[in-house]
Design a protein around this motif. Structure first.
Motif, PDB file in Angstrom:
ATOM      1  N   ILE A  79       0.918  -1.169  -0.131  1.00  0.00           N
ATOM      2  CA  ILE A  79      -0.060   0.035  -0.004  1.00  0.00           C
ATOM      3  C   ILE A  79       0.981   1.293  -0.018  1.00  0.00           C
ATOM      4  CG2 ILE A  79      -1.895  -1.212   1.255  1.00  0.00           C
ATOM      5  CD1 ILE A  79      -0.910   0.163   3.699  1.00  0.00           C
ATOM      6  N   PHE A  80       0.276   2.475  -0.292  1.00  0.00           N
ATOM      7  CA  PHE A  80       1.241   3.740  -0.284  1.00  0.00           C
ATOM      8  C   PHE A  80       0.802   4.574   0.947  1.00  0.00           C
ATOM      9  CE2 PHE A  80       1.748   1.653  -4.354  1.00  0.00           C
ATOM     10  CZ  PHE A  80       3.023   2.043  -4.541  1.00  0.00           C
ATOM     11  N   LEU A  81       1.620   5.143   1.255  1.00  0.00           N
ATOM     12  CA  LEU A  81       1.280   6.287   2.450  1.00  0.00           C
ATOM     13  C   LEU A  81       1.893   7.535   1.912  1.00  0.00           C
ATOM     14  CD1 LEU A  81       0.318   6.710   5.379  1.00  0.00           C
ATOM     15  CD2 LEU A  81       2.680   6.156   6.226  1.00  0.00           C
ATOM     16  N   ALA A  82       1.123   8.499   1.868  1.00  0.00           N
ATOM     17  CA  ALA A  82       1.533   9.709   1.570  1.00  0.00           C
ATOM     18  C   ALA A  82       1.373  10.847   2.708  1.00  0.00           C
ATOM     19  CB  ALA A  82       0.950  10.143   0.294  1.00  0.00           C
ATOM     20  N   GLY A  83       1.946  12.065   2.579  1.00  0.00           N
ATOM     21  CA  GLY A  83       1.748  12.863   3.731  1.00  0.00           C
ATOM     22  C   GLY A  83       2.126  14.385   3.073  1.00  0.00           C
ATOM     23  N   VAL A  84       1.264  15.355   3.459  1.00  0.00           N
ATOM     24  CA  VAL A  84       1.590  16.623   2.928  1.00  0.00           C
ATOM     25  C   VAL A  84       1.947  17.812   4.029  1.00  0.00           C
ATOM     26  CG1 VAL A  84       0.068  16.662   0.824  1.00  0.00           C
ATOM     27  CG2 VAL A  84      -1.070  17.251   3.065  1.00  0.00           C
ATOM     28  N   ASP A  85       2.654  18.769   3.468  1.00  0.00           N
ATOM     29  CA  ASP A  85       3.028  19.834   4.448  1.00  0.00           C
ATOM     30  C   ASP A  85       1.660  20.408   5.004  1.00  0.00           C
ATOM     31  OD1 ASP A  85       4.338  21.673   5.898  1.00  0.00           O
ATOM     32  OD2 ASP A  85       5.858  22.065   4.140  1.00  0.00           O
ATOM     33  N   ASP A  86       1.957  21.412   5.899  1.00  0.00           N
ATOM     34  CA  ASP A  86       0.866  22.212   6.182  1.00  0.00           C
ATOM     35  C   ASP A  86      -0.096  22.819   5.294  1.00  0.00           C
ATOM     36  OD1 ASP A  86      -0.962  23.336   8.339  1.00  0.00           O
ATOM     37  OD2 ASP A  86       0.182  25.223   7.925  1.00  0.00           O
ATOM     38  N   PHE A  92      -7.479   9.168  -3.005  1.00  0.00           N
ATOM     39  CA  PHE A  92      -6.906   8.135  -1.731  1.00  0.00           C
ATOM     40  C   PHE A  92      -8.191   7.580  -1.227  1.00  0.00           C
ATOM     41  CE2 PHE A  92      -3.872  11.546  -2.100  1.00  0.00           C
ATOM     42  CZ  PHE A  92      -2.420  10.670  -1.667  1.00  0.00           C
ATOM     43  N   ASN A  93      -7.782   6.404  -0.773  1.00  0.00           N
ATOM     44  CA  ASN A  93      -8.825   5.573   0.099  1.00  0.00           C
ATOM     45  C   ASN A  93      -9.069   6.048   1.283  1.00  0.00           C
ATOM     46  OD1 ASN A  93      -7.001   3.662  -1.736  1.00  0.00           O
ATOM     47  ND2 ASN A  93      -9.315   2.878  -1.994  1.00  0.00           N
ATOM     48  N   LEU A  94      -8.215   6.522   2.103  1.00  0.00           N
ATOM     49  CA  LEU A  94      -8.220   7.052   3.499  1.00  0.00           C
ATOM     50  C   LEU A  94      -7.284   7.862   3.712  1.00  0.00           C
ATOM     51  CD1 LEU A  94      -9.012   6.092   6.483  1.00  0.00           C
ATOM     52  CD2 LEU A  94      -6.890   4.753   6.492  1.00  0.00           C
ATOM     53  N   MET A  95      -7.839   9.023   4.485  1.00  0.00           N
ATOM     54  CA  MET A  95      -7.359  10.264   4.926  1.00  0.00           C
ATOM     55  C   MET A  95      -7.273  10.423   6.339  1.00  0.00           C
ATOM     56  SD  MET A  95      -8.162  14.086   3.857  1.00  0.00           S
ATOM     57  CE  MET A  95      -7.375  15.579   4.524  1.00  0.00           C
ATOM     58  N   LEU A  96      -6.239  10.455   7.013  1.00  0.00           N
ATOM     59  CA  LEU A  96      -6.200  10.764   8.614  1.00  0.00           C
ATOM     60  C   LEU A  96      -5.536  12.086   8.822  1.00  0.00           C
ATOM     61  CD1 LEU A  96      -4.529   7.299   9.317  1.00  0.00           C
ATOM     62  CD2 LEU A  96      -6.749   7.904   9.194  1.00  0.00           C
ATOM     63  N   ILE A 129      -3.178   5.952   1.227  1.00  0.00           N
ATOM     64  CA  ILE A 129      -3.507   6.590   2.587  1.00  0.00           C
ATOM     65  C   ILE A 129      -2.953   8.023   2.642  1.00  0.00           C
ATOM     66  CG2 ILE A 129      -3.461   6.477   5.174  1.00  0.00           C
ATOM     67  CD1 ILE A 129      -3.026   3.543   4.955  1.00  0.00           C
ATOM     68  N   LEU A 130      -3.695   9.173   2.795  1.00  0.00           N
ATOM     69  CA  LEU A 130      -2.968  10.138   2.861  1.00  0.00           C
ATOM     70  C   LEU A 130      -2.897  10.871   4.491  1.00  0.00           C
ATOM     71  CD1 LEU A 130      -2.003  13.056   1.557  1.00  0.00           C
ATOM     72  CD2 LEU A 130      -4.377  13.686   1.618  1.00  0.00           C
ATOM     73  N   LEU A 131      -1.918  11.332   4.786  1.00  0.00           N
ATOM     74  CA  LEU A 131      -1.665  12.124   6.087  1.00  0.00           C
ATOM     75  C   LEU A 131      -1.843  13.269   5.996  1.00  0.00           C
ATOM     76  CD1 LEU A 131       1.041  10.009   7.709  1.00  0.00           C
ATOM     77  CD2 LEU A 131      -1.283   9.536   7.922  1.00  0.00           C
ATOM     78  N   SER A 132      -2.693  14.336   6.462  1.00  0.00           N
ATOM     79  CA  SER A 132      -2.687  15.585   6.373  1.00  0.00           C
ATOM     80  C   SER A 132      -3.081  16.349   7.832  1.00  0.00           C
ATOM     81  CB  SER A 132      -3.772  16.092   5.219  1.00  0.00           C
ATOM     82  OG  SER A 132      -3.970  17.608   5.311  1.00  0.00           O
ATOM     83  N   HIS A 133      -2.253  17.366   8.137  1.00  0.00           N
ATOM     84  CA  HIS A 133      -2.537  17.849   9.601  1.00  0.00           C
ATOM     85  C   HIS A 133      -4.141  18.203   9.826  1.00  0.00           C
ATOM     86  CE1 HIS A 133      -2.419  19.653  13.142  1.00  0.00           C
ATOM     87  NE2 HIS A 133      -2.815  20.988  12.816  1.00  0.00           N
ATOM     88  N   THR A 134      -4.438  18.992   8.752  1.00  0.00           N
ATOM     89  CA  THR A 134      -5.895  19.544   8.642  1.00  0.00           C
ATOM     90  C   THR A 134      -6.772  18.499   7.503  1.00  0.00           C
ATOM     91  OG1 THR A 134      -7.597  21.131   8.142  1.00  0.00           O
ATOM     92  CG2 THR A 134      -5.227  21.244   7.049  1.00  0.00           C
ATOM     93  N   THR A 152     -12.757   7.422   2.584  1.00  0.00           N
ATOM     94  CA  THR A 152     -13.191   7.446   3.974  1.00  0.00           C
ATOM     95  C   THR A 152     -12.116   8.322   4.764  1.00  0.00           C
ATOM     96  OG1 THR A 152     -13.478   5.175   3.901  1.00  0.00           O
ATOM     97  CG2 THR A 152     -13.113   5.797   6.262  1.00  0.00           C
ATOM     98  N   GLY A 153     -12.569   8.827   5.968  1.00  0.00           N
ATOM     99  CA  GLY A 153     -11.714  10.002   6.418  1.00  0.00           C
ATOM    100  C   GLY A 153     -11.824   9.600   8.027  1.00  0.00           C
ATOM    101  N   TYR A 154     -10.848   9.943   8.719  1.00  0.00           N
ATOM    102  CA  TYR A 154     -10.791  10.193  10.286  1.00  0.00           C
ATOM    103  C   TYR A 154     -10.390  11.426  10.686  1.00  0.00           C
ATOM    104  CZ  TYR A 154     -11.106   8.726  14.970  1.00  0.00           C
ATOM    105  OH  TYR A 154     -11.457   8.747  16.304  1.00  0.00           O
ATOM    106  N   THR A 155     -10.818  12.071  11.453  1.00  0.00           N
ATOM    107  CA  THR A 155     -10.415  13.352  12.195  1.00  0.00           C
ATOM    108  C   THR A 155     -10.152  13.179  13.605  1.00  0.00           C
ATOM    109  OG1 THR A 155     -11.452  14.777  10.356  1.00  0.00           O
ATOM    110  CG2 THR A 155     -10.563  15.963  12.611  1.00  0.00           C
ATOM    111  N   SER A 156      -9.160  12.869  14.110  1.00  0.00           N
ATOM    112  CA  SER A 156      -8.682  12.856  15.454  1.00  0.00           C
ATOM    113  C   SER A 156      -8.845  13.961  16.345  1.00  0.00           C
ATOM    114  CB  SER A 156      -7.104  12.475  15.756  1.00  0.00           C
ATOM    115  OG  SER A 156      -6.825  12.355  16.908  1.00  0.00           O
ATOM    116  N   VAL A 157      -9.373  14.133  17.423  1.00  0.00           N
ATOM    117  CA  VAL A 157      -9.622  15.225  18.129  1.00  0.00           C
ATOM    118  C   VAL A 157      -8.519  15.497  19.021  1.00  0.00           C
ATOM    119  CG1 VAL A 157     -11.898  14.776  18.505  1.00  0.00           C
ATOM    120  CG2 VAL A 157     -10.493  13.934  20.242  1.00  0.00           C
TER     121      VAL A 157
END
Length: 313
Positions: free
Chosen positions: A193-200, A240-244, A223-228, A282-287
């Motif tokens: 699988i692929f894990l990507a991340g973006v700057d702020d 992207f399949n999943l955004m965290l 999967i995408l990692l984005s702070h916001t 699908t997305g998930y926003t952590s508190v």
């Protein structure tokens, strides 16, 4: 500016990216109005801390809210995908966001206690490691190092709007792979699988989804990692399949029923905390595990999250 840090950043990111990010930080750090995805930035408004404390004290809720800030909980989020490679069925991701490690000693102590008891395959950090949005960051790095000592690898992270790019060399020296509009391949036997991340993307607007996704083949699970989560539309249309994400703190100070008074984000409220869906993503926003502006929480417990990927759906 420490010349060693500048040299390390230029080697890591290239001269243009490093100097562009540093220049934007210098221009805009601590700005209250007019920068980023939202017009007003509470975290940069100095009287905000006093007003929040005073309001909570007048209602008699301040000390309860202070205690709540240290009561971090573990949440589980099982998500099913028909396109998930079979080898990744049951793959578990530990998700930590918005640590703000120098804001609440009690919260970070609790995080360290919790993560040592958890089983997972990969850990991701979705930004905001320090409390302030400007100034020194050594205390934040010390706090991250303390949390890091309780985590198992591999660990990947992105920067948040409270973070300076100058933290990257030290974070990577802790064996935290920072994804700055970049992508990594995660393999299990003959599948990946692929894990990507973006700057702020919230304050400094340095995100580049196209660059982050450039190496991902058509049809691959990603999967995408984005702070916001505010860039959910762009992420969904990049397939992207999943955004965290994190950033919102779920409102941090909420009415009964976890109804946020404000999210400080250009975002539909249903995406402000927990699981959500947009189009085929699908997305998930952590508190978040920490607290912003003031170390208080009401009707919105701080969290760390275990995401378990399932094949199906």
């Amino acid at each position: 500016m420490d010349e060693d840090i500048l040299a390390a950043l230029e080697q890591r990111l290239g001269r243009l990216h490093a100097r562009q990010r540093l220049g934007i930080e210098t221009d805009h750090e601590a700005q209250i109005f007019g920068q980023g995805l939202t017009f007003f930035h509470l975290e940069n408004w100095y009287p905000g801390q006093s007003l929040i404390r005073t309001a909570l004290k007048l209602t008699g809720l301040y000390w309860r809210a202070r205690r709540n800030a240290g009561r971090v909980v573990v949440r589980s989020n099982d998500v099913a995908f028909k396109d998930l490679p079979a080898r990744f069925d049951g793959f578990t991701i530990l998700h930590l966001s918005d640590l703000h490690v120098d804001m609440s000693e009690a919260a970070m102590q609790r995080v360290c206690e919790l993560v040592g008891e958890l089983s997972y395959d990969l850990c991701v950090l979705t930004g905001d490691y320090r409390g302030k949005t400007f100034g020194s960051f050594e205390a934040a790095l010390d706090g991250v190092a303390r949390v890091r000592s309780h985590l198992k690898g591999p660990i990947y992270g992105v920067l948040g709007n409270h973070d300076t790019i100058r933290m990257v060399p030290a974070l990577e020296a802790m064996d935290i792979r920072m994804l700055l509009n970049e992508c990594e391949l995660i393999a299990r036997d003959d599948q990946c699988i692929f894990l990507a991340g973006v700057d702020d993307a919230h304050f400094y607007r340095m995100d580049n989804i196209e660059k982050a996704a450039m190496r991902i083949p058509d049809g691959a699970f990603s999967i995408l990692l984005s702070h916001t989560p505010e860039i959910y539309r762009q992420a969904a249309h990049a397939h992207f399949n999943l955004m965290l994400s994190g950033h919102t703190h779920g409102g941090q100070i909420c009415l009964p029923g976890s109804i946020p008074i404000t999210l400080e984000s250009a975002l539909p409220r249903r995406m402000g905390a927990g699981a959500w869906r947009y189009n085929n993503m699908t997305g998930y926003t952590s508190v978040g595990a920490g607290s912003s502006v003031v170390a208080v929480r009401l009707n919105c417990p701080p969290e760390i999250t275990l995401h378990c990927l399932r094949r199906g759906g």
